[in-house]
Design a protein around this motif. Structure first.
Motif, short mmCIF file in Angstrom:
data_model
loop_
_atom_site.label_atom_id
_atom_site.label_comp_id
_atom_site.label_asym_id
_atom_site.label_seq_id
_atom_site.Cartn_x
_atom_site.Cartn_y
_atom_site.Cartn_z
N VAL A 206 0.85 -1.37 0.03
CA VAL A 206 0.01 -0.07 -0.19
C VAL A 206 0.99 1.36 0.09
O VAL A 206 0.40 2.43 -0.50
N PHE A 207 2.07 1.07 0.62
CA PHE A 207 2.98 2.34 0.55
C PHE A 207 3.83 2.51 -0.63
O PHE A 207 4.59 3.45 -0.77
N VAL A 208 3.76 1.39 -1.58
CA VAL A 208 4.42 1.51 -2.82
C VAL A 208 3.73 1.74 -3.97
O VAL A 208 2.56 1.33 -4.36
N GLN A 209 4.27 2.84 -5.05
CA GLN A 209 3.49 3.11 -6.12
C GLN A 209 4.33 2.44 -7.61
O GLN A 209 3.56 1.93 -8.29
N ARG A 210 5.53 2.02 -7.55
CA ARG A 210 6.19 1.47 -8.60
C ARG A 210 7.35 0.82 -8.16
O ARG A 210 8.00 0.98 -7.12
N VAL A 211 7.47 -0.49 -8.89
CA VAL A 211 8.41 -1.34 -8.67
C VAL A 211 9.25 -1.55 -9.93
O VAL A 211 8.85 -1.83 -11.08
N VAL A 212 10.62 -1.58 -9.72
CA VAL A 212 11.50 -1.77 -11.05
C VAL A 212 12.21 -3.18 -10.48
O VAL A 212 13.21 -3.19 -9.56
N PRO A 213 12.10 -4.07 -11.52
CA PRO A 213 12.77 -5.38 -11.22
C PRO A 213 14.17 -5.39 -11.83
O PRO A 213 14.25 -4.97 -12.96
N LEU A 214 15.26 -5.69 -11.21
CA LEU A 214 16.72 -5.66 -11.35
C LEU A 214 17.19 -6.96 -12.18
O LEU A 214 16.64 -7.74 -11.95
N ALA A 215 17.93 -6.68 -13.10
CA ALA A 215 18.42 -7.81 -13.85
C ALA A 215 19.31 -8.69 -12.61
O ALA A 215 19.77 -7.81 -11.79
N PRO A 216 19.81 -9.89 -12.94
CA PRO A 216 20.74 -10.55 -12.01
C PRO A 216 21.96 -9.90 -11.72
O PRO A 216 22.55 -9.79 -10.55
N ASP A 217 22.84 -9.43 -13.05
CA ASP A 217 24.09 -8.59 -12.76
C ASP A 217 23.72 -7.24 -11.78
O ASP A 217 24.57 -6.83 -11.33
N GLN A 218 22.71 -6.70 -12.21
CA GLN A 218 22.30 -5.35 -11.17
C GLN A 218 22.16 -5.74 -9.83
O GLN A 218 22.63 -5.03 -9.01
N ALA A 219 21.21 -6.61 -9.43
CA ALA A 219 20.99 -7.30 -8.37
C ALA A 219 22.24 -7.55 -7.32
O ALA A 219 22.23 -7.44 -6.10
N SER A 220 23.32 -8.12 -7.85
CA SER A 220 24.56 -8.51 -7.49
C SER A 220 25.36 -7.24 -7.24
O SER A 220 26.49 -7.43 -6.40
N ARG A 221 24.98 -6.00 -7.61
CA ARG A 221 26.02 -5.01 -7.30
C ARG A 221 25.75 -4.44 -5.91
O ARG A 221 24.75 -3.95 -5.34
N LYS A 222 26.72 -4.70 -5.08
CA LYS A 222 26.63 -4.32 -3.57
C LYS A 222 28.06 -3.94 -2.99
O LYS A 222 29.04 -4.92 -2.78
N GLU A 223 28.45 -2.66 -3.16
CA GLU A 223 29.88 -2.18 -2.98
C GLU A 223 30.08 -1.98 -1.62
O GLU A 223 29.06 -1.97 -0.87
N ILE A 224 31.30 -2.21 -1.36
CA ILE A 224 31.75 -1.83 0.07
C ILE A 224 32.48 -0.59 0.31
O ILE A 224 33.31 -0.19 -0.42
N GLU A 225 32.26 0.23 1.40
CA GLU A 225 32.64 1.65 1.49
C GLU A 225 34.30 1.48 1.88
O GLU A 225 35.08 2.07 1.19
N LYS A 226 34.47 0.35 2.69
CA LYS A 226 35.96 0.38 3.02
C LYS A 226 36.36 -1.02 3.24
O LYS A 226 35.57 -1.83 3.82
N ARG A 227 37.37 -1.61 2.63
CA ARG A 227 37.82 -2.96 2.78
C ARG A 227 39.23 -2.85 3.64
O ARG A 227 40.23 -2.34 3.11
N THR A 228 39.20 -3.67 4.59
CA THR A 228 40.33 -3.79 5.42
C THR A 228 41.03 -5.25 5.46
O THR A 228 40.06 -5.92 5.94
N ILE A 229 41.97 -5.75 4.95
CA ILE A 229 42.45 -7.05 4.86
C ILE A 229 43.96 -7.14 5.65
O ILE A 229 44.44 -6.27 5.74
N ARG A 230 44.02 -8.40 5.98
CA ARG A 230 45.22 -8.58 6.58
C ARG A 230 45.78 -9.93 5.85
O ARG A 230 45.06 -10.58 5.43
N GLU A 231 47.27 -10.03 5.76
CA GLU A 231 47.81 -11.02 5.37
C GLU A 231 47.35 -12.57 6.22
O GLU A 231 47.49 -12.40 7.27
N ARG A 232 47.12 -13.31 5.44
CA ARG A 232 47.18 -14.77 6.50
C ARG A 232 48.43 -15.27 6.69
O ARG A 232 49.41 -15.53 6.07
N ARG A 233 48.51 -15.82 8.16
CA ARG A 233 49.58 -16.19 8.55
C ARG A 233 49.82 -17.77 7.93
O ARG A 233 48.81 -18.37 7.92
N ALA A 234 51.19 -18.17 7.69
CA ALA A 234 51.43 -19.35 7.02
C ALA A 234 50.76 -20.64 8.08
O ALA A 234 51.13 -20.19 9.32
#
Length: 256
Positions: A228-256
């Motif tokens: 009832v609160f929604v007037q329009r729905v835009v379905p995304l294609a699979p490649d669009q739906a998978s778009r989920k970027e990350i603001e900051k990515r912090t990684i560290r090297e794995r120890r052997a």
């Protein structure tokens, strides 16, 4: 008969957004933001927008794209944060920024959707939020051109509380994990964030959905936002739906 609210694409969904509109946008950081509706609005050309959102995207992404093109004249948000251009425009007096406590912002949106004109909250009592003087807009020389006004404070049940006005947006843009053709929506975990409150606040609410299903496929207990609160729905294609970027990515090297 159940209305079918599906439109062809994001461009069709935002075609009638007018210059000067108030646009509420879901998301928290980059989680749950309506990537393709924002980009369609950028292409559509509407300017002098008042944007209501927790934050204003990042440099080069999300609402940051509209900022970079000088399409936003006013922002109602709780966080400047990750966007250097947003901070620069604010401090240079190029955009008006109404900073609002995060929970208060969420409630102002929810109250707008519920038809509540204003409400009292203890959040902000004894600070510039209630007493006024918070810089909303600077001059290029760094002086304050526009400051927040003082708000009514009343004692309720023995506690001082400040009056906050609700927000009703001309347009609301949100992203859902699943939506049916009638606009009923389900969000995925933390990507729900501001999206339901933003959606209810809009006179025209547009949802971009990662997955479109038929009416009846969503269990009623799984519906986070009624159609009832929604007037329009835009379905995304699979490649669009998978778009989920990350603001900051912090990684560290794995120890052997």
């Amino acid at each position: 008969m159940i209305p079918d609210k599906v439109v062809a694409d994001a461009a069709s969904a935002v075609v009638d957004v007018r210059p000067g509109s108030t646009v509420a946008v879901g998301g928290f950081g980059l989680a749950g933001i309506p990537w393709f509706l924002i980009e369609a609005l950028l292409e559509q050309g509407a300017d002098d927008l008042t944007v209501v959102s927790n934050n204003c995207g990042v440099d080069g992404g999300g609402l940051g794209l509209l900022l970079e093109q000088r399409r936003i004249s006013r922002v109602i948000a709780s966080y400047v944060g990750e966007n250097k251009e947003f901070a620069r425009q604010y401090l240079a007096g190029e955009v008006t920024v109404e900073l609002t406590p995060q929970g208060t912002l969420a409630e102002r949106l929810r109250a707008g959707g519920a038809g509540i004109g204003a409400f009292f909250t203890p959040t902000g009592v004894g600070t510039v939020v209630a007493e006024g003087g918070l810089p909303w807009r600077y001059r290029p020389d760094g002086s304050v051109a526009l400051a927040s006004p003082a708000k009514e404070v009343r004692t309720i049940a023995g506690r001082p509380m400040v009056l906050e006005e609700s927000i009703v947006a001309d347009v609301a843009l949100v992203r859902a994990a699943v939506a049916d053709r009638a606009g009923n929506c389900r969000f995925h975990r933390s990507a729900r964030n501001f999206n339901p409150a933003v959606a209810t606040s809009g006179r025209l609410t547009i949802v971009e959905a990662e997955r479109l299903v038929e009416v009846g496929d969503l269990d009623p207990d799984d519906v986070h936002l009624p159609g009832v609160f929604v007037q329009r729905v835009v379905p995304l294609a699979p490649d669009q739906a998978s778009r989920k970027e990350i603001e900051k990515r912090t990684i560290r090297e794995r120890r052997a």
